[in-house]
Design a protein around this motif. Structure first.
Motif, PDB file in Angstrom:
ATOM      1  N   ALA A  37      36.418  33.892  41.458  1.00  0.00           N
ATOM      2  CA  ALA A  37      36.241  33.810  40.214  1.00  0.00           C
ATOM      3  C   ALA A  37      37.579  34.047  39.785  1.00  0.00           C
ATOM      4  N   LEU A  38      38.537  34.749  40.326  1.00  0.00           N
ATOM      5  CA  LEU A  38      39.735  34.992  39.911  1.00  0.00           C
ATOM      6  C   LEU A  38      40.741  33.750  39.901  1.00  0.00           C
ATOM      7  N   HIS A  39      40.490  33.138  41.150  1.00  0.00           N
ATOM      8  CA  HIS A  39      41.332  31.822  41.200  1.00  0.00           C
ATOM      9  C   HIS A  39      40.875  30.856  40.223  1.00  0.00           C
ATOM     10  N   ALA A  40      39.545  30.762  39.786  1.00  0.00           N
ATOM     11  CA  ALA A  40      38.901  29.850  38.962  1.00  0.00           C
ATOM     12  C   ALA A  40      39.618  30.249  37.628  1.00  0.00           C
ATOM     13  N   TRP A  41      39.682  31.356  37.292  1.00  0.00           N
ATOM     14  CA  TRP A  41      40.158  31.822  35.836  1.00  0.00           C
ATOM     15  C   TRP A  41      41.677  31.691  35.681  1.00  0.00           C
ATOM     16  N   ARG A  42      42.364  32.235  36.727  1.00  0.00           N
ATOM     17  CA  ARG A  42      43.855  32.381  36.639  1.00  0.00           C
ATOM     18  C   ARG A  42      44.706  31.452  37.602  1.00  0.00           C
ATOM     19  N   GLY A  43      44.024  30.947  38.380  1.00  0.00           N
ATOM     20  CA  GLY A  43      44.664  29.870  39.407  1.00  0.00           C
ATOM     21  C   GLY A  43      45.019  30.622  40.646  1.00  0.00           C
ATOM     22  N   PRO A  44      44.973  29.706  41.539  1.00  0.00           N
ATOM     23  CA  PRO A  44      44.771  29.984  43.211  1.00  0.00           C
ATOM     24  C   PRO A  44      46.456  30.763  43.466  1.00  0.00           C
ATOM     25  N   GLN A  45      47.226  30.874  42.660  1.00  0.00           N
ATOM     26  CA  GLN A  45      48.546  31.591  43.101  1.00  0.00           C
ATOM     27  C   GLN A  45      48.325  33.075  42.965  1.00  0.00           C
ATOM     28  N   TRP A  46      47.205  33.553  42.358  1.00  0.00           N
ATOM     29  CA  TRP A  46      46.776  34.990  42.309  1.00  0.00           C
ATOM     30  C   TRP A  46      46.171  35.375  43.717  1.00  0.00           C
ATOM     31  N   ARG A  47      46.868  36.507  44.277  1.00  0.00           N
ATOM     32  CA  ARG A  47      46.028  37.065  45.420  1.00  0.00           C
ATOM     33  C   ARG A  47      46.147  38.602  45.643  1.00  0.00           C
ATOM     34  N   LEU A  48      44.908  38.954  46.154  1.00  0.00           N
ATOM     35  CA  LEU A  48      44.767  40.246  46.346  1.00  0.00           C
ATOM     36  C   LEU A  48      45.903  40.964  47.082  1.00  0.00           C
ATOM     37  N   HIS A  49      46.449  42.235  46.339  1.00  0.00           N
ATOM     38  CA  HIS A  49      47.443  42.780  46.867  1.00  0.00           C
ATOM     39  C   HIS A  49      47.070  44.167  47.777  1.00  0.00           C
ATOM     40  N   ARG A  50      46.262  44.841  46.776  1.00  0.00           N
ATOM     41  CA  ARG A  50      45.420  46.059  47.315  1.00  0.00           C
ATOM     42  C   ARG A  50      44.068  46.406  46.626  1.00  0.00           C
ATOM     43  N   ILE A  51      43.359  46.822  47.623  1.00  0.00           N
ATOM     44  CA  ILE A  51      42.049  47.359  46.857  1.00  0.00           C
ATOM     45  C   ILE A  51      42.224  48.628  46.531  1.00  0.00           C
ATOM     46  N   VAL A  52      42.161  48.890  45.313  1.00  0.00           N
ATOM     47  CA  VAL A  52      42.351  50.413  44.712  1.00  0.00           C
ATOM     48  C   VAL A  52      40.983  51.150  44.997  1.00  0.00           C
ATOM     49  N   ALA A  53      40.027  50.381  44.707  1.00  0.00           N
ATOM     50  CA  ALA A  53      38.577  51.000  44.497  1.00  0.00           C
ATOM     51  C   ALA A  53      37.625  49.988  44.867  1.00  0.00           C
ATOM     52  N   ALA A  95      27.717  33.454  40.105  1.00  0.00           N
ATOM     53  CA  ALA A  95      28.041  33.032  41.623  1.00  0.00           C
ATOM     54  C   ALA A  95      26.714  33.259  42.347  1.00  0.00           C
ATOM     55  N   GLN A  96      26.682  32.843  43.646  1.00  0.00           N
ATOM     56  CA  GLN A  96      25.580  32.815  44.502  1.00  0.00           C
ATOM     57  C   GLN A  96      26.061  32.542  45.979  1.00  0.00           C
ATOM     58  N   VAL A  97      25.330  33.256  46.798  1.00  0.00           N
ATOM     59  CA  VAL A  97      25.582  32.984  48.276  1.00  0.00           C
ATOM     60  C   VAL A  97      24.328  32.256  48.743  1.00  0.00           C
ATOM     61  N   PRO A  98      24.219  31.219  49.274  1.00  0.00           N
ATOM     62  CA  PRO A  98      23.340  30.393  49.613  1.00  0.00           C
ATOM     63  C   PRO A  98      22.581  30.699  50.847  1.00  0.00           C
ATOM     64  N   ALA A  99      21.315  30.914  51.015  1.00  0.00           N
ATOM     65  CA  ALA A  99      20.870  31.367  52.416  1.00  0.00           C
ATOM     66  C   ALA A  99      21.098  30.993  53.733  1.00  0.00           C
ATOM     67  N   GLY A 100      21.798  29.810  53.485  1.00  0.00           N
ATOM     68  CA  GLY A 100      22.347  29.009  54.778  1.00  0.00           C
ATOM     69  C   GLY A 100      23.779  29.515  55.155  1.00  0.00           C
ATOM     70  N   HIS A 101      24.298  30.386  54.406  1.00  0.00           N
ATOM     71  CA  HIS A 101      25.517  30.596  54.691  1.00  0.00           C
ATOM     72  C   HIS A 101      25.773  31.361  56.035  1.00  0.00           C
ATOM     73  N   PRO A 102      26.968  31.132  56.657  1.00  0.00           N
ATOM     74  CA  PRO A 102      27.019  31.409  58.308  1.00  0.00           C
ATOM     75  C   PRO A 102      27.055  33.015  58.309  1.00  0.00           C
ATOM     76  N   CYS A 103      27.468  33.538  57.191  1.00  0.00           N
ATOM     77  CA  CYS A 103      27.751  35.111  57.327  1.00  0.00           C
ATOM     78  C   CYS A 103      26.323  35.979  57.518  1.00  0.00           C
ATOM     79  N   LEU A 104      25.051  35.354  57.187  1.00  0.00           N
ATOM     80  CA  LEU A 104      24.012  35.830  57.188  1.00  0.00           C
ATOM     81  C   LEU A 104      23.410  35.996  58.475  1.00  0.00           C
ATOM     82  N   ALA A 105      23.815  35.248  59.362  1.00  0.00           N
ATOM     83  CA  ALA A 105      23.245  35.038  60.649  1.00  0.00           C
ATOM     84  C   ALA A 105      23.381  36.536  61.399  1.00  0.00           C
ATOM     85  N   GLY A 106      22.165  37.122  61.377  1.00  0.00           N
ATOM     86  CA  GLY A 106      22.266  38.505  62.116  1.00  0.00           C
ATOM     87  C   GLY A 106      22.758  39.581  61.106  1.00  0.00           C
ATOM     88  N   HIS A 107      22.753  39.250  59.878  1.00  0.00           N
ATOM     89  CA  HIS A 107      23.053  40.373  58.922  1.00  0.00           C
ATOM     90  C   HIS A 107      21.863  40.437  57.908  1.00  0.00           C
TER      91      HIS A 107
END
Length: 107
Positions: free
Chosen positions: A47-63, A16-28
């Protein structure tokens, strides 16, 4: 006594990669840009969606632990290990650990 077998943990790796032009980077942060942790987690979910399919969703962040900063345009690897509904992840760039954690996921 019957033998018990647990299914092997499934494993997947993605780049993966986050391009320098990504809007999240403005001011960060101006002059010292760093990819926000939430965007790193978004790439893990992608990455989870590409591997297992888009039906998988995050239920809870354990850590989730963010160990080292990710810079824009820096390529990194995502390693996913899944055991039932538990997803463990590690993000690394050139052997440097960026983040790791565990999620509960659901379909």
């Amino acid at each position: 006594m019957p033998a018990t077998h647990s299914p092997p943990r499934a494993r997947h790796c993605a780049g993966a990669q986050v391009p320098a032009g990504h809007p999240c980077l403005a001011g960060h942060f101006p002059g010292n840009p760093v990819v926000p942790a939430v965007v790193l987690l978004e790439r893990v979910l992608d990455a989870l969606h590409a591997w297992r399919g888009p039906q998988w969703r995050l239920h809870r962040i354990v850590a989730a632990k963010f160990v080292s900063a990710l810079r824009p345009d820096e390529r990194f690897d995502i390693e996913l290990t899944m055991d039932g509904t538990r997803l463990d992840f590690r993000c690394q760039s050139d052997g440097r650990l960026l983040a790791h954690g565990s999620w509960e996921v659901a379909q």
